[in-house]
Enzyme design. Structure first.
Site, PDB file in Angstrom:
ATOM      1  N   TYR A   1       0.844  -1.195   0.000  1.00  0.00           N
ATOM      2  CA  TYR A   1       0.000   0.000   0.000  1.00  0.00           C
ATOM      3  C   TYR A   1       0.879   1.244   0.000  1.00  0.00           C
ATOM      4  CZ  TYR A   1      -3.682   3.191   1.798  1.00  0.00           C
ATOM      5  OH  TYR A   1      -4.563   4.217   1.973  1.00  0.00           O
TER       6      TYR A   1
ATOM      7  N   LYS B   1      -1.626  -1.289  -3.969  1.00  0.00           N
ATOM      8  CA  LYS B   1      -2.668  -0.272  -3.853  1.00  0.00           C
ATOM      9  C   LYS B   1      -1.951   1.067  -3.974  1.00  0.00           C
ATOM     10  CE  LYS B   1      -6.064   1.864  -0.779  1.00  0.00           C
ATOM     11  NZ  LYS B   1      -6.648   1.916   0.581  1.00  0.00           N
TER      12      LYS B   1
END
Length: 380
Positions: free
Chosen positions: A209, A237
């Protein structure tokens, strides 16, 4: 007499330890061990005692992992996900989890075609949870919904040891994949990022992320390039923007947009697999249409005012307020989050009417709510 026997017993154990260490001195496992053994011999000559070896040598850091079915979700199954909701965590008036409201919220996602949830992420306020309740919520989600959707547990931390421990626990209770952020506040070097992520990637499917606005540090493509071929690397992400996403997809890296306002173009023009969404908590059906059914510029334009409203203050303040106004969750906040002001709450009522109440989850009329309706908890 009893004390003398105790001392004698201790001396016998100590002598046995010395004898064992003396025998072990003959086994030179590594240069470090040889150096320690030499020191022990000198020390034994000078004072007649050898420090316990267990105080010097450290066991190798083996990951606590299992290859049984519950922990063997294929990485490719994670890469196939298109619409993932960063699910909200509702609270009871005393600050504990409201599991009844949580279950209804997850059901509303499943009914509209959401394929996975992030549990205990920023939106789910994992940063306000103790690890015991955090892992409990992951386990609860897996037990109740893991058969019909993928459960991705946010087990990241700015401490590598803590991230490893939480990830071991998350996979032990059955999560399908882990979400890992880069160390924040106490930032590290690019080499440190590699070691950090390699330490957790050994445990199971992992989504990295990247959200520099929260962590204060970008994960550069050079780091992802060195991680992307590891067996458990599922993808990224990415919140930096669609040009970054395009660069990854051209090199075969699976990417999910982390920005609701950019996800339509990320999906249909820049090659993203889909989105890890906040607004899908509210309108999962419309987000399903936006991400899965096909390119729809008109729908995207229609949703942008809601998304702008949702992020007018740091997430999850807007989402928490909106869900309370829709009657989905109790109007309970854990500090430091507080509800949006009454002006913004009136704006949300107008947005719901503009988009259509039928597109939002729940069946109650949207309410403005007064300031007195909200409960803000200092301790929970």
């Amino acid at each position: 007499m009893r004390q003398s026997r105790a001392v004698l017993g201790f001396m016998q154990v100590l002598q046995l330890t010395v004898d064992m260490l003396t025998a072990t001195d003959r086994l030179n496992y590594s240069p470090y061990h040889v150096e320690v053994c030499t020191h022990h011999r000198r020390h034994r000559t000078s004072c007649g005692w050898i420090p316990p070896r267990c105080a010097i040598l450290q066991a190798p850091p083996l990951p606590m992992k299992s290859f049984e079915l519950k922990n063997s979700t294929p990485v490719e199954d994670i890469r196939k996900l298109r619409l993932i909701t960063a699910i909200k965590t509702p609270y009871l008036p005393d600050g504990r989890f409201d599991l009844e409201a949580y279950d209804k919220l997850v059901h509303s996602q499943i009914e509209k075609g959401v394929e996975g949830v992030i549990v205990g992420g920023t939106t789910g306020e994992g940063q306000l949870m103790g690890w015991d309740e955090h892992i409990m919520l992951i386990g609860h989600t897996v037990n109740c919904f893991g058969g019909v959707m993928k459960v991705i547990g946010n087990t990241g931390s700015n401490s590598t040891g803590e991230a490893m421990h939480a990830t071991e626990q998350g996979f032990a209770v059955g999560m399908h994949a882990a979400l890992h952020i880069n160390p924040y506040y106490g930032k590290t070097s690019h080499e440190g990022l590699l070691f950090h992520f390699q330490s957790v990637l050994s445990m199971g499917p992992t989504v990295i992320y990247n959200v520099p606005t929260r962590t204060g540090q970008d994960i550069p493509p050079s780091v992802i390039e060195k991680l992307k071929d590891l067996p458990n690397f599922a993808g990224v992400k990415e919140c930096v923007g669609n040009n970054r996403i395009k660069g990854y997809t051209e090199r075969g890296v699976a990417v999910w947009s982390g920005n609701d306002d950019q996800c339509h173009d990320a999906r249909w023009e820049f090659g993203a697999r889909g989105v890890i969404s906040v607004v899908s908590n509210l309108i999962p059906g419309l987000m399903h249409d936006l991400i899965i059914k096909g390119k729809d510029k008109g729908l995207n334009e229609k949703l942008l005012p809601l998304i702008d409203w949702l992020f007018a203050e740091p997430n999850p303040i807007g989402l928490n307020t909106a869900l309370a106004q829709l009657g989905i969750v109790r109007p309970v906040f854990r500090l430091p989050y507080v509800p949006l002001n009454i002006k913004k709450r009136r704006e949300f009522v107008d947005l719901v009417k503009s988009i259509g109440r039928e597109h939002f989850i729940g069946d109650r009329d949207v309410q403005v709510l007064s300031d007195e309706d909200f409960l803000v908890l200092q301790r929970y």
